[in-house]
Write an enzyme that holds these catalytic residues in place. Sequence first.
Site, PDB file in Angstrom:
ATOM      1  N   SER A  64      29.276  38.354  48.424  1.00 32.10           N
ATOM      2  CA  SER A  64      28.325  37.254  48.517  1.00 32.10           C
ATOM      3  C   SER A  64      27.162  37.580  49.455  1.00 32.10           C
ATOM      4  O   SER A  64      27.287  38.383  50.377  1.00 32.10           O
ATOM      5  CB  SER A  64      29.027  35.990  49.022  1.00 32.10           C
TER       6      SER A  64
HETATM    7  N1  SAH Z   1      34.850  36.976  49.112  1.00 36.48           N
HETATM    8  C1  SAH Z   1      34.426  38.217  48.467  1.00 36.48           C
HETATM    9  C2  SAH Z   1      33.514  38.005  47.278  1.00 36.48           C
HETATM   10  C3  SAH Z   1      34.186  37.296  46.179  1.00 36.48           C
HETATM   11  S1  SAH Z   1      33.640  37.676  44.549  1.00 36.48           S
HETATM   12  C4  SAH Z   1      33.776  39.158  49.458  1.00 36.48           C
HETATM   13  O1  SAH Z   1      33.619  38.794  50.627  1.00 36.48           O
HETATM   14  O2  SAH Z   1      33.453  40.275  49.062  1.00 36.48           O
HETATM   15  C5  SAH Z   1      34.926  36.770  43.748  1.00 36.48           C
HETATM   16  C6  SAH Z   1      36.248  37.483  43.693  1.00 36.48           C
HETATM   17  O3  SAH Z   1      37.208  36.557  43.191  1.00 36.48           O
HETATM   18  C7  SAH Z   1      36.266  38.676  42.746  1.00 36.48           C
HETATM   19  O4  SAH Z   1      36.700  39.798  43.427  1.00 36.48           O
HETATM   20  C8  SAH Z   1      37.243  38.244  41.673  1.00 36.48           C
HETATM   21  O5  SAH Z   1      37.999  39.312  41.140  1.00 36.48           O
HETATM   22  C9  SAH Z   1      38.128  37.260  42.401  1.00 36.48           C
HETATM   23  N2  SAH Z   1      38.846  36.302  41.571  1.00 36.48           N
HETATM   24  C10 SAH Z   1      38.441  35.715  40.412  1.00 36.48           C
HETATM   25  N3  SAH Z   1      39.385  34.869  39.954  1.00 36.48           N
HETATM   26  C11 SAH Z   1      40.430  34.939  40.836  1.00 36.48           C
HETATM   27  C12 SAH Z   1      41.704  34.305  40.902  1.00 36.48           C
HETATM   28  N4  SAH Z   1      42.111  33.468  39.966  1.00 36.48           N
HETATM   29  N5  SAH Z   1      42.502  34.593  41.959  1.00 36.48           N
HETATM   30  C13 SAH Z   1      42.107  35.482  42.910  1.00 36.48           C
HETATM   31  N6  SAH Z   1      40.919  36.114  42.888  1.00 36.48           N
HETATM   32  C14 SAH Z   1      40.083  35.837  41.875  1.00 36.48           C
END
Ligand code: SAH
Length: 217
Positions: A64
Site C-alpha cells: 500500500s
Molecule cells: N498489507 C500488505 C499489502 C496488502 S495487499 C503490505 O503491507 O504489503 C493485499 C494482500 O491480501 C495480498 O497479498 C493478497 O494476497 C492478500 N489477500 C487477499 N485475500 C486474502 C484472504 N482471503 N486472506 C488473506 N490474505 C488475502
Amino acid sequence: MASDPYLQKRQAMVENDIKGRGIKDKRVLEVMGKIPRHLFVDEHLRDRAYADYPLPIGEGQTISQPYVVSLMTEALMLRPTDRVLEIGTGSGYQAAVLAEIVKEVYTIEIRKSLADMAAKRLKDLGYKNVKVKHADGYSGWEEYASFDAIIITAAANHIPPPLIKQLKEGGRLIIPLGSTVYYQVLTLVAKRKGELDVEQIGPVAFVPMVGEAQRRK
Ligand code: SAH
C-alpha cells in the site's frame, strides 16, 4: 553501522506525504520514519519505495501507499499492550509498522509465496512479535483470538463475521469496504456493548480479498 542511503527519501515521505496530509500520531510518524520500506520491495523497485503510490510485490498484489498505511494505523488508536490481527500480509510492511507499535501481531496471507517471503523478511529484520500464517483470513485466527484491533488490507463487500466475533469488546477494526473492482470506502468499526459503531474515513483502492469473501458475495 553503514549509513542509510534511503534516509533522506524516507524523511521526505514522512514530512510531505504523511505529516503533510494530516497524520498526527507521533508513534505512527516515528515508525514510518524508521522502517526500511525499500527492503519490502524487489531490488529494482527500491528507488521508488518511498514514493507516494503503491508498488507491485508479485502475484498481481501491491504494497500500500505509505499514506494509506499510516492512515489505517492511526485510525486504530493502538496501545503498546495491544494484540493485533492483520488480514493480507502482502510484503509484510504493514505488519512491521504494527509490530513497532504494539505487543503482538498476527498476520494472515492467502498466497503462499507472499506469506513465505514476508515471514522470512520479518524474521531477517528481527521482528520477534509477528506471527505469519498462510491461510484464508476470512475466518480469522481463532487460536489467538480475541484481538484489540483488526486490520484488513484487501477489499471486501462485507466484513467477514468471524472477524467481528474475534474483535474484543471496545476493539477497532478497519477495512476497505465496497466494490472490489474500482474503489472502496475505508471503514472504521468500533465494537461497543456488542454493537458496531461505523465511521467512513474516505475512498481508497485496494486489491480484492479472495477466497471465502468472494464466495459469500
Ligand atoms: N498489507 C500488505 C499489502 C496488502 S495487499 C503490505 O503491507 O504489503 C493485499 C494482500 O491480501 C495480498 O497479498 C493478497 O494476497 C492478500 N489477500 C487477499 N485475500 C486474502 C484472504 N482471503 N486472506 C488473506 N490474505 C488475502
